[in-house]
Motif scaffolding. Structure first.
Motif, PDB file in Angstrom:
ATOM      1  N   GLN A  18      25.648 -37.744  74.754  1.00 51.48           N
ATOM      2  CA  GLN A  18      26.592 -36.851  75.432  1.00 51.48           C
ATOM      3  C   GLN A  18      25.827 -35.618  75.915  1.00 51.48           C
ATOM      4  O   GLN A  18      25.110 -34.989  75.139  1.00 51.48           O
ATOM      5  N   SER A  39      26.343 -32.024  78.418  1.00 47.86           N
ATOM      6  CA  SER A  39      27.209 -31.166  79.232  1.00 47.86           C
ATOM      7  C   SER A  39      26.580 -30.936  80.599  1.00 47.86           C
ATOM      8  O   SER A  39      25.355 -30.938  80.755  1.00 47.86           O
ATOM      9  N   SER A  40      27.416 -30.720  81.603  1.00 49.76           N
ATOM     10  CA  SER A  40      26.904 -30.433  82.948  1.00 49.76           C
ATOM     11  C   SER A  40      26.133 -29.122  82.998  1.00 49.76           C
ATOM     12  O   SER A  40      25.401 -28.868  83.958  1.00 49.76           O
ATOM     13  N   ASP A  41      26.240 -28.313  81.949  1.00 50.91           N
ATOM     14  CA  ASP A  41      25.438 -27.085  81.870  1.00 50.91           C
ATOM     15  C   ASP A  41      23.939 -27.403  81.801  1.00 50.91           C
ATOM     16  O   ASP A  41      23.107 -26.525  82.042  1.00 50.91           O
ATOM     17  N   PHE A  84      28.584 -30.705  91.691  1.00 51.75           N
ATOM     18  CA  PHE A  84      27.620 -29.708  91.232  1.00 51.75           C
ATOM     19  C   PHE A  84      27.053 -29.005  92.467  1.00 51.75           C
ATOM     20  O   PHE A  84      26.334 -29.613  93.273  1.00 51.75           O
ATOM     21  N   TRP A 108      25.264 -39.194  86.066  1.00 46.67           N
ATOM     22  CA  TRP A 108      26.660 -38.814  86.294  1.00 46.67           C
ATOM     23  C   TRP A 108      27.306 -39.909  87.121  1.00 46.67           C
ATOM     24  O   TRP A 108      26.788 -40.305  88.171  1.00 46.67           O
ATOM     25  N   GLU A 118      30.786 -40.909  89.051  1.00 46.31           N
ATOM     26  CA  GLU A 118      32.040 -40.390  89.586  1.00 46.31           C
ATOM     27  C   GLU A 118      33.231 -41.162  89.020  1.00 46.31           C
ATOM     28  O   GLU A 118      33.209 -42.389  88.932  1.00 46.31           O
ATOM     29  N   HIS A 119      34.269 -40.445  88.631  1.00 43.70           N
ATOM     30  CA  HIS A 119      35.479 -41.095  88.139  1.00 43.70           C
ATOM     31  C   HIS A 119      36.190 -41.800  89.285  1.00 43.70           C
ATOM     32  O   HIS A 119      36.415 -41.216  90.352  1.00 43.70           O
ATOM     33  N   LEU A 150      26.500 -37.422  81.558  1.00 46.25           N
ATOM     34  CA  LEU A 150      27.140 -36.131  81.810  1.00 46.25           C
ATOM     35  C   LEU A 150      28.647 -36.212  81.636  1.00 46.25           C
ATOM     36  O   LEU A 150      29.304 -37.139  82.132  1.00 46.25           O
ATOM     37  N   ASP A 151      29.169 -35.234  80.926  1.00 46.46           N
ATOM     38  CA  ASP A 151      30.618 -35.031  80.788  1.00 46.46           C
ATOM     39  C   ASP A 151      31.348 -36.217  80.176  1.00 46.46           C
ATOM     40  O   ASP A 151      32.432 -36.613  80.612  1.00 46.46           O
ATOM     41  N   VAL A 152      30.747 -36.825  79.150  1.00 48.32           N
ATOM     42  CA  VAL A 152      31.453 -37.823  78.351  1.00 48.32           C
ATOM     43  C   VAL A 152      31.597 -37.274  76.940  1.00 48.32           C
ATOM     44  O   VAL A 152      30.923 -36.317  76.558  1.00 48.32           O
ATOM     45  N   SER A 153      32.462 -37.883  76.161  1.00 51.15           N
ATOM     46  CA  SER A 153      32.649 -37.435  74.785  1.00 51.15           C
ATOM     47  C   SER A 153      31.548 -37.983  73.895  1.00 51.15           C
ATOM     48  O   SER A 153      30.906 -39.000  74.214  1.00 51.15           O
TER      49      SER A 153
END
Length: 510
Positions: free
Chosen positions: A8, A10-12, A36, A109, A111-112, A154-157
């Motif tokens: 996991q 973060s996009s940071d 981004f 990353w 895309e959803h 990116l951005d998953v739990s």
């Protein structure tokens, strides 16, 4: 066993000063619209001078991302007939670019996509990367290794990353078992690899290797392996696996896996180069073992899983079984051998007979068999595997399982049984109860994979547990002959189908 680890992130982390990661992969229908800002600005500038951006998988320089490596991977979706597996194909191209560039720890990353058929797009893309990076066991033992062993998502739990890593551990085990040559993964070695790989999980493993026991309890399987009995390392094995959850059991899955270590065709010998690649005929048992690895790591609640893997070599020799022999199955069904190259169904019949008995006292049992069983299924459905249910599984289980497979990126085709499938395989001479197969290969016979399933239902004793029986038992055969290997069927990479489907189906039951 080497397993690609998912993390996991973060996009940071999308800064050029981040030294933990060294590339960024963007998988999107429109990479130029990535959320981004610094990446989007760089892509728009590059697109002004490079028309490939947003149209092809491209590696470009981007100072604002880790490692300054940016791989854009556009997804082209067929709105009418496309399925989620396109994400795996694009991800394979992207991770190859990342590895070739020298990246060792890329970020990705995805895309959803809100459409229901693409709900597992991130998972499918992640496993596409793992599939591309996997190297055969023989290559690793010779000192070769993939440069990339970690992939940041990116951005998953954190829970998602953990689940994906456990699924990939099972898939990696499957690839090793299926894709390794027949001496390195002979029956005893296959069994040992299972024992070692499942150590430390919540899966109990028992290996049945006593020849007298096997001859008594698995007569059809031992007929297949009869010419191998004189070679100790080729002697058959049955691996029994069981996972019991903590707390109440609400459902029970009972799964048989075909593990034909090498298939010469036996006395009905394969000719014209047909033996090449037959070390992959253990793909069903391999996938079941991998699934047990995954559930042993993730420990799902409420579902007990019992599996039997039949490991046997269909050898040629003076003691090989031959067409016209009549052999009684474990269930007491008299089987006339039609073609010794139709050996997998014999193995599954004995395994399922044992699982049938176990199902009688199980909570909400469902039975499955998994096998690279017939070339007919491969010719009929290509990369899609066939789901062939009995009458009990037909109304609900089969449709649900097949739908889950498509969403999981392991597309399947529902292929129901018919009355004539059972009529064709009946032995009208009365000398036997059932024919194992026609004298021709399955691809040359009408309804070849359905006939094989009808035989399995009959010879295993499951025919006595149909929809109108006192104890109906739902059963479905999964013929993965066309889906088990990616690319060259002889030397391509094993796919681990249908491991993901089993996991997501199990999640529906919980």
């Amino acid at each position: 066993m080497v397993v690609l680890q998912f993390f996991q992130v973060s996009s940071d982390a999308l800064t050029s000063s981040n030294v933990d990661w060294d590339a960024l992969i963007i998988i999107s229908q429109n990479p130029l619209a990535v959320p981004f800002e610094s990446v989007r600005t760089a892509l728009l500038q590059q697109a002004a001078i490079d028309k490939r951006i947003g149209q092809q998988v491209v590696l470009s320089l981007c100072p604002s991302v880790p490692g300054q490596r940016l791989i854009t991977a556009p997804v082209q979706i067929d709105d009418e007939y496309g399925d989620v597996s396109v994400y795996a194909e694009v991800a394979q191209q992207a991770i190859s670019q990342a590895q070739a560039s020298g990246a060792k720890r890329p970020l990705m990353w995805v895309e959803h996509n809100p459409q229901p058929q693409f709900v597992q797009a991130l998972e499918v893309a992640a496993f596409g990367c793992a599939q591309q990076l996997w190297l055969p066991l023989e290559a690793r033992e010779a000192g070769h290794h993939a440069a990339i062993e970690s992939l940041g998502l990116l951005d998953v739990s954190a829970e998602t990353a953990l689940q994906l890593t456990a699924l990939e551990a099972g898939k990696s085990l499957t690839r090793d078992l299926c894709g390794t040559e027949p001496e390195r993964m002979a029956p005893y070695a296959f069994a040992d690899y299972c024992v070692k790989s499942l150590a430390g999980t919540d899966v109990q493993v028992e290996v049945i290797d006593d020849i007298d026991t096997l001859l008594s309890d698995y007569p059809l399987m031992c007929a297949v392996g009869r010419a191998s009995l004189s070679v100790e390392r080729h002697q058959p094995r049955v691996v029994q696996l069981e996972y019991r959850p903590v707390g109440e059991v609400r459902h029970t899955l009972l799964i048989a896996g075909k593990g034909v270590i090498f298939d010469t065709g036996g006395a009905s010998i394969k000719v014209g180069g047909g033996m090449s690649g037959m070390s992959r005929d253990k793909g069903g048992a391999a996938a079941v073992a991998g699934f047990m690895k995954t559930i042993g790591l993730l420990q799902p609640a409420g579902v007990r899983v019992v599996a039997q893997l039949g490991l046997v070599r269909n050898s040629i020799g003076s003691d090989a079984y031959v067409p016209d022999e009549i052999i009684a199955s474990h269930a007491g069904v008299r089987v006339r051998i039609g073609n010794t190259d139709a050996e997998g169904r014999l193995v599954l019949a004995d395994l399922l007979s044992h699982l049938r008995l176990a199902a009688k006292d199980a909570v909400q049992p469902q039975l499955f068999s998994v096998a690279t069983l017939t070339s007919h299924a491969g010719r009929a459905y290509g990369r899609h595997f066939a789901t062939v249910p009995n009458s009990v599984a037909q109304p609900v289980l089969a449709a649900n399982f097949t739908a889950v497979a498509r969403v999981a990126g392991e597309p399947a085709m529902l292929s129901p049984l018919a009355h004539e499938d059972f009529s064709v395989i009946s032995d009208t001479s009365l000398a036997a109860d059932v024919l194992s197969s026609m004298h021709l290969g399955s691809s040359m016979v009408t309804r070849g994979h359905q006939l094989a399933t009808a035989f399995i239902v009959t010879a295993s004793g499951l025919a006595k547990h149909g929809a109108n029986a006192k104890q109906p038992l739902p059963f479905m055969h999964l013929d993965i002959a066309g889906a088990a290997i990616e690319g060259d069927p002889r030397y391509g990479k094993p796919t681990a189908v249908p491991l993901q489907t089993f996991w997501h189906y199990l999640q529906q039951l919980i």
